[in-house]
Write a protein that holds these residues in place. Structure first.
Motif, PDB file in Angstrom:
ATOM      1  N   GLU A   1       3.725   9.390   0.947  1.00  0.00           N
ATOM      2  CA  GLU A   1       3.103   8.574  -0.258  1.00  0.00           C
ATOM      3  C   GLU A   1       3.148   7.010   0.267  1.00  0.00           C
ATOM      4  OE1 GLU A   1       6.015   8.726  -3.483  1.00  0.00           O
ATOM      5  OE2 GLU A   1       5.873  10.597  -3.598  1.00  0.00           O
ATOM      6  N   ASN A   2       3.491   6.736   1.492  1.00  0.00           N
ATOM      7  CA  ASN A   2       3.224   5.051   1.965  1.00  0.00           C
ATOM      8  C   ASN A   2       1.855   4.955   2.589  1.00  0.00           C
ATOM      9  OD1 ASN A   2       3.939   6.714   4.282  1.00  0.00           O
ATOM     10  ND2 ASN A   2       5.385   5.277   4.996  1.00  0.00           N
ATOM     11  N   LEU A   3       0.948   5.852   2.460  1.00  0.00           N
ATOM     12  CA  LEU A   3      -0.232   5.523   2.893  1.00  0.00           C
ATOM     13  C   LEU A   3      -0.949   4.373   2.174  1.00  0.00           C
ATOM     14  CD1 LEU A   3      -1.773   8.931   3.829  1.00  0.00           C
ATOM     15  CD2 LEU A   3      -0.681   7.199   5.616  1.00  0.00           C
ATOM     16  N   ASN A   4      -2.050   3.986   2.657  1.00  0.00           N
ATOM     17  CA  ASN A   4      -2.760   2.606   2.007  1.00  0.00           C
ATOM     18  C   ASN A   4      -3.788   3.323   1.120  1.00  0.00           C
ATOM     19  OD1 ASN A   4      -3.264   0.296   1.088  1.00  0.00           O
ATOM     20  ND2 ASN A   4      -4.849  -0.151   2.801  1.00  0.00           N
ATOM     21  N   TYR A   5      -3.198   4.142  -0.047  1.00  0.00           N
ATOM     22  CA  TYR A   5      -4.094   4.722  -1.064  1.00  0.00           C
ATOM     23  C   TYR A   5      -4.870   3.581  -1.819  1.00  0.00           C
ATOM     24  CZ  TYR A   5      -1.669   9.176   0.420  1.00  0.00           C
ATOM     25  OH  TYR A   5      -1.038  10.277   0.814  1.00  0.00           O
ATOM     26  N   VAL A   6      -6.011   3.997  -2.244  1.00  0.00           N
ATOM     27  CA  VAL A   6      -6.797   3.074  -3.139  1.00  0.00           C
ATOM     28  C   VAL A   6      -6.689   3.600  -4.534  1.00  0.00           C
ATOM     29  CG1 VAL A   6      -9.400   2.494  -3.870  1.00  0.00           C
ATOM     30  CG2 VAL A   6      -8.578   2.880  -1.426  1.00  0.00           C
TER      31      VAL A   6
ATOM     32  N   PRO B   1       2.920   5.646  -7.440  1.00  0.00           N
ATOM     33  CA  PRO B   1       2.615   6.052  -5.755  1.00  0.00           C
ATOM     34  C   PRO B   1       2.694   7.421  -5.633  1.00  0.00           C
ATOM     35  CG  PRO B   1       4.953   5.166  -6.459  1.00  0.00           C
ATOM     36  CD  PRO B   1       3.838   4.866  -7.732  1.00  0.00           C
TER      37      PRO B   1
ATOM     38  N   THR C   1      -3.992   4.264  -7.132  1.00  0.00           N
ATOM     39  CA  THR C   1      -2.856   3.891  -7.364  1.00  0.00           C
ATOM     40  C   THR C   1      -2.482   3.652  -9.003  1.00  0.00           C
ATOM     41  OG1 THR C   1      -2.872   1.625  -6.835  1.00  0.00           O
ATOM     42  CG2 THR C   1      -2.398   2.965  -5.038  1.00  0.00           C
TER      43      THR C   1
END
Length: 148
Positions: free
Chosen positions: A79-84, A90, A86
């Protein structure tokens, strides 16, 4: 040569709300479609109408398998990836990725009025959201009827 036309049954069902994790739903599926008992040889497709949950077939005996599935999927798709994307929290985008990796449908052979799953196989609803809510699926069954 058997010229009896295939029977077709289709039904939309709802799975109750589940916490995040992997949940056996084989019994829910079979109880929702008793017409399985009418099929000599055919197929059942279970198609989930969601993009943040998935379906799979795997070990149905040891509950530790469900815990290990969740652990492995969280490792593969953190879950801690830099997703766009959001906007929905999360756990949303990782849930979409997990659902795409695992798939939203399973197809199971049917024979002599029952699902032809292996001894240790069951159908899992894989809930990838913390609060996914009720999930809906379409069950489509087709096959040659049992001669009675």
């Amino acid at each position: 040569m058997n010229l009896t036309p295939n029977l077709w049954f289709q039904r939309k069902i709802s799975f109750p709300s589940h916490r995040r994790g992997f949940h056996l739903v084989t019994r829910h599926v079979t109880e929702s479609l008793p017409e399985i008992s009418q099929i000599q040889a055919g197929f059942l497709q279970v198609f989930l109408l969601h993009t943040s949950a998935s379906l799979t077939i795997n070990e149905n005996a040891d509950p530790d398998v469900r815990i290990d599935f969740e652990t492995a999927m969280n490792h593969a798709v953190p879950e801690n990836l830099n997703y766009v994307h959001t906007l929905e929290g999360p756990d949303d985008m990782p849930a979409h990725v997990k659902a795409s990796m695992m798939g939203t449908s399973v197809q199971i052979p049917v024979g002599e009025g029952r699902l032809l799953l292996g001894t240790w196989q069951g159908i899992y609803l894989c809930e990838h959201r913390n609060q996914g809510g009720s999930r809906q699926a379409v069950l489509t069954l087709t096959g040659q009827p049992i001669d009675r």
